[in-house]
Design a protein around this motif. Structure first.
Motif, PDB file in Angstrom:
ATOM      1  N   ALA A 208       9.504   2.288  -9.742  1.00 50.68           N
ATOM      2  CA  ALA A 208      10.454   3.316  -9.318  1.00 50.68           C
ATOM      3  C   ALA A 208      10.939   4.130 -10.506  1.00 50.68           C
ATOM      4  O   ALA A 208      11.156   5.354 -10.397  1.00 50.68           O
ATOM      5  CB  ALA A 208      11.636   2.674  -8.599  1.00 50.68           C
ATOM      6  N   CYS A 245       8.492   4.965  -4.797  1.00 48.39           N
ATOM      7  CA  CYS A 245       9.612   4.056  -4.527  1.00 48.39           C
ATOM      8  C   CYS A 245       9.399   3.277  -3.230  1.00 48.39           C
ATOM      9  O   CYS A 245       9.598   2.053  -3.185  1.00 48.39           O
ATOM     10  CB  CYS A 245      10.921   4.843  -4.461  1.00 48.39           C
ATOM     11  SG  CYS A 245      11.474   5.477  -6.069  1.00 48.39           S
ATOM     12  N   VAL A 259      14.857  -0.934  -6.129  1.00 47.71           N
ATOM     13  CA  VAL A 259      14.346   0.431  -6.173  1.00 47.71           C
ATOM     14  C   VAL A 259      15.470   1.424  -6.491  1.00 47.71           C
ATOM     15  O   VAL A 259      15.300   2.343  -7.298  1.00 47.71           O
ATOM     16  CB  VAL A 259      13.657   0.788  -4.843  1.00 47.71           C
ATOM     17  CG1 VAL A 259      13.314   2.265  -4.778  1.00 47.71           C
ATOM     18  CG2 VAL A 259      12.403  -0.060  -4.654  1.00 47.71           C
TER      19      VAL A 259
END
Length: 440
Positions: A208, A245, A259
């Motif tokens: 992420a 993500c 995330v």
């Protein structure tokens, strides 16, 4: 009042960390484990919720058993009971489920344990391939193709700065993982669609982080330097970030909180280091002592990050990232002295995208293929030479390469030398070859 806010915040954090949310998202996207359904169809039951974590590659894995896992056991058992109840209702329709999807194995085995993971059912192949693409945008194959290709075919100025961002974001993200030490989402209820990074800690999600930092930095660096529609740049950055993500939740590698923390942490790093990009790049290119400082800084950061409790892919990845960054920074210094891949003068800005002709596309494809072949050969040769040499120097048996690489004495110089050479060749040797055969 303050105590109530703190308690509410802690409950929110615990809720976002709940693996049941990951499992629900996976089921929503058409991913379901087949183990419970298969047992039920063979006459077994869910009494005791007897899932075999060692077989399906649970997120906590063989490497660690953090206290948080034990305290959440009751919550997970309740969730597993709900899953079993749902599976019981599906038994009669299991053949129809199999007809709608396909049973596959997880992506890549766990490099620490060799665990290949649990089979699972994919009912939405479009989402499966989309999130496979998303997770690959944070893996080595993408990096070894994307950054060099941008150097050779688009803009070396932009690529050098992107590499600086990538190194800082990934280094800080990997070190933070080993400070916080949060385990991967528990399996069950989560299905492990990917196994390779399963032995690492979980928070923050470095996928992420890179999936936020790279597209956002790409937009910020190129907008105004190149002429293209603002909406196109914003859409590309947002789409890239969202796919990467969500892919980590889909793969069962991260919780929602992992995330979110990775996304916000990446923004914070960009806010701090973004204004210094020009200074760092100018220093790397022009300062006479830049090579010494580059090597010392990257090596020192690597030694600091190697103080882990035990081996995992995180340690090797950190050394690999630092080695690549050091090699590219050294190459940028040498390139500046030799005039290779020189930046266009400010008077030519903003740059116009070239017309897409068959000859231009063919030239770019030829550069990319030849350059990647050189880099892959470099990596293979350096691995073959470096690992036995380092093992010999430190007296470590090299007959089992996987075990030998888990020794810090082997992994540190091996990763630095191999990927430092790959990074150096991507920005120096490959453009040098191109210049001498007329491809620049």
């Amino acid at each position: 009042m303050a105590g109530g806010i703190k308690m509410g915040f802690m409950r929110l954090m615990q809720n976002l960390q709940d693996p049941q949310h990951v499992a629900r998202f996976q089921r929503l996207c058409g991913v379901r484990g087949v183990e419970a359904r298969d047992r039920l169809s063979n006459g077994a039951s869910c009494v005791g919720h007897g899932y075999n974590v060692s077989q399906n590659g649970g997120g906590d894995g063989i490497r660690r058993r953090a206290p948080e896992i034990e305290t959440d056991r009751e919550k997970r058992n309740n969730g597993v009971a709900d899953d079993c109840a749902r599976d019981e209702r599906r038994v009669d329709g299991s053949e129809q489920d199999s007809a709608r999807g396909s049973t596959v194995k997880p992506m890549r085995r766990n490099s620490l344990t060799g665990d290949v993971g649990q089979e699972f059912l994919v009912e939405n192949k479009l989402l499966f391939y989309l999130f496979m693409l998303g997770t690959e945008l944070g893996n080595e194959l993408f990096y070894i193709c994307f950054f060099p290709n941008f150097m050779w075919n688009v803009d070396a100025f932009v690529s050098r700065r992107l590499v600086v961002v990538w190194v800082w974001v990934m280094y800080l993200g990997q070190c933070t993982k080993d400070v916080i030490r949060r385990p991967r989402p528990a399996s069950p209820p989560v299905v492990k669609v990917e196994m390779f990074y399963n032995s690492e800690y979980s928070m923050p999600s470095t996928h992420a982080m890179s999936g936020t930092a790279i597209p956002l930095s790409l937009f910020l660096i190129t907008y105004g330097r190149w002429e293209y529609p603002l909406l196109l740049g914003v859409s590309l950055a947002i789409g890239w970030c969202v796919v990467v993500c969500l892919s980590r939740i889909y793969m069962g590698m991260h919780s929602i909180l992992d995330v979110i923390v990775g996304f916000l942490y990446s923004l914070l790093i960009l806010l701090i280091f973004g204004p210094a990009l020009d200074t760092i790049d100018t220093f790397n290119q022009t300062h006479p002592y830049a090579p010494v400082l580059i090597v010392s800084l990257h090596l020192g950061l690597g030694l600091f990050s190697f103080t882990l409790d035990t081996w995992s892919t995180s340690r090797g990845d950190t050394a690999q990232i630092l080695g690549s960054g050091a090699g590219i920074a050294l190459a940028s210094h040498l390139n500046h002295r030799l005039g290779l891949l020189s930046d266009p003068p400010v008077s030519m800005l903003p740059l116009q995208p070239p017309a897409f002709t068959l000859s231009m596309i063919g030239l770019c494809a030829l550069r990319f293929l030849l350059g990647v072949i050189i880099l892959l050969v470099t990596r293979a040769v350096m691995k073959a030479l470096t690992i036995p040499l380092v093992c010999w120097v430190f007296g470590i048996p090299s007959n089992d390469v996987r075990k030998a690489r888990q020794h810090m004495e082997v992994e540190l110089p091996y990763r630095y030398i191999v990927y430092g050479t790959v990074g150096f060749n991507s920005l120096f040797l490959v453009p040098f070859v191109f210049a001498h055969i007329g491809l620049l």
